[in-house]
Design an enzyme around this catalytic site. Structure first.
Site, PDB file in Angstrom:
ATOM      1  N   TYR A   4      -1.680  -1.184  10.523  1.00 37.66           N
ATOM      2  CA  TYR A   4      -1.696  -1.485   8.967  1.00 37.66           C
ATOM      3  C   TYR A   4      -0.570  -0.793   8.289  1.00 37.66           C
ATOM      4  CZ  TYR A   4      -3.518  -0.992   4.187  1.00 37.66           C
ATOM      5  OH  TYR A   4      -3.998  -1.219   2.753  1.00 37.66           O
ATOM      6  N   SER A  57       0.931  -0.999   0.058  1.00 30.13           N
ATOM      7  CA  SER A  57       0.106  -0.004  -0.036  1.00 30.13           C
ATOM      8  C   SER A  57       0.913   1.255   0.137  1.00 30.13           C
ATOM      9  CB  SER A  57      -0.793   0.085   1.316  1.00 30.13           C
ATOM     10  OG  SER A  57      -1.506   1.252   1.256  1.00 30.13           O
TER      11      SER A  57
END
Length: 259
Positions: free
Chosen positions: A150, A137
């Site tokens: 995350y 990401s």
């Protein structure tokens, strides 16, 4: 006639994973997905009866082994692993994050990638060919406030994959990372809602902040992530190894909440 690619896509029954599986299938590949959502696996394999689907949790070593060993028994080997499994994790300030939520996020977002890689690598080494594509990401490039578990996991998978590239390159196996930006779909909608609630602002304010930080001011389509995965797994990318490629419209400044 060339044999079709044998492709594994973790968390491949919905979202980005489903788009990746669909793209490889459209290219003529044999594709197996593993997802812990039983209903989603059932629907995916009903839509495409040629898709091989397994219900399981790839963050669990036993489930991961059962999936990979079953595919190898079925197809005789593995050519491509797309390590896509990931969860959003908690949206909260670091001091408010439950350690269990931290561990759960890292278990799915990094442990599963290790578990699957260690299982497919021996088969790829025997073949002296293969490709591992990891979904990270832009959070793994810039950090992500209120999403520390995350972001930590998405940074970790980059280091893990770059290290795989070093280990496996001499065996003809390539390992690369795709770093999506904000991808349209229900999952991103939930992320935006959670952040909006945490900050006490409207969801459209948060969504606007995301796209304003990009040169191309729109969300990424799941199919655009799938296109990059298919390229990196193909012979057209035969000398692309150890790279991190963002599919994000060019993030100028990663999503910074207005203060």
């Amino acid at each position: 006639m060339d044999q079709p690619l044998r492709v594994l896509v973790s968390a491949g029954a919905s979202g980005i994973g489903a788009s990746i599986a669909e793209r490889f299938r459209a290219d003529g590949a044999e594709v197996s997905i593993c997802d812990r959502d039983q209903a989603a696996v059932r629907i995916a394999t009903q839509i495409d009866p040629g898709l091989h689907g397994v219900v399981g949790d790839v963050a669990d070593a036993g489930d991961a082994a059962r999936w990979v060993e079953g595919v190898v028994d079925l197809w005789g080997g593995v050519d491509v692993l797309v390590n896509n499994a990931g969860i959003a994790g908690p949206t909260a300030l670091v001091e408010d994050i439950d350690p269990r939520a931290w561990r759960d996020c890292l278990a799915v977002n990094i442990d599963s990638h290790f578990l699957l890689a260690r299982l497919v690598v021996p088969h790829m080494k025997t073949q002296r060919s293969g490709a591992i594509v990891t979904i990270s990401s832009t959070a793994g490039l810039y950090g992500y406030g209120m999403r520390t578990p995350y972001a930590a996991a998405k940074w970790a998978v980059i280091g893990f994959t770059k290290s795989l590239a070093i280990e496996l390159g001499p065996f003809g196996i390539r390992a690369n990372v795709v770093a999506p930006g904000a991808v349209e779909g229900p999952r991103m909608g939930r992320v935006i809602e959670a952040e909006a609630a945490q900050r006490g602002v409207a969801a459209d304010v948060v969504q606007r902040e995301y796209v304003q930080s990009q040169s191309i001011p729109r969300f990424v389509k799941p199919s655009e992530i799938a296109d990059m995965c298919a390229f990196l797994a193909s012979s057209r990318a035969s000398m692309v190894n150890g790279q991190v490629i963002a599919v994000d419209g060019n993030t100028e400044t990663f999503h910074i909440a207005s203060r």
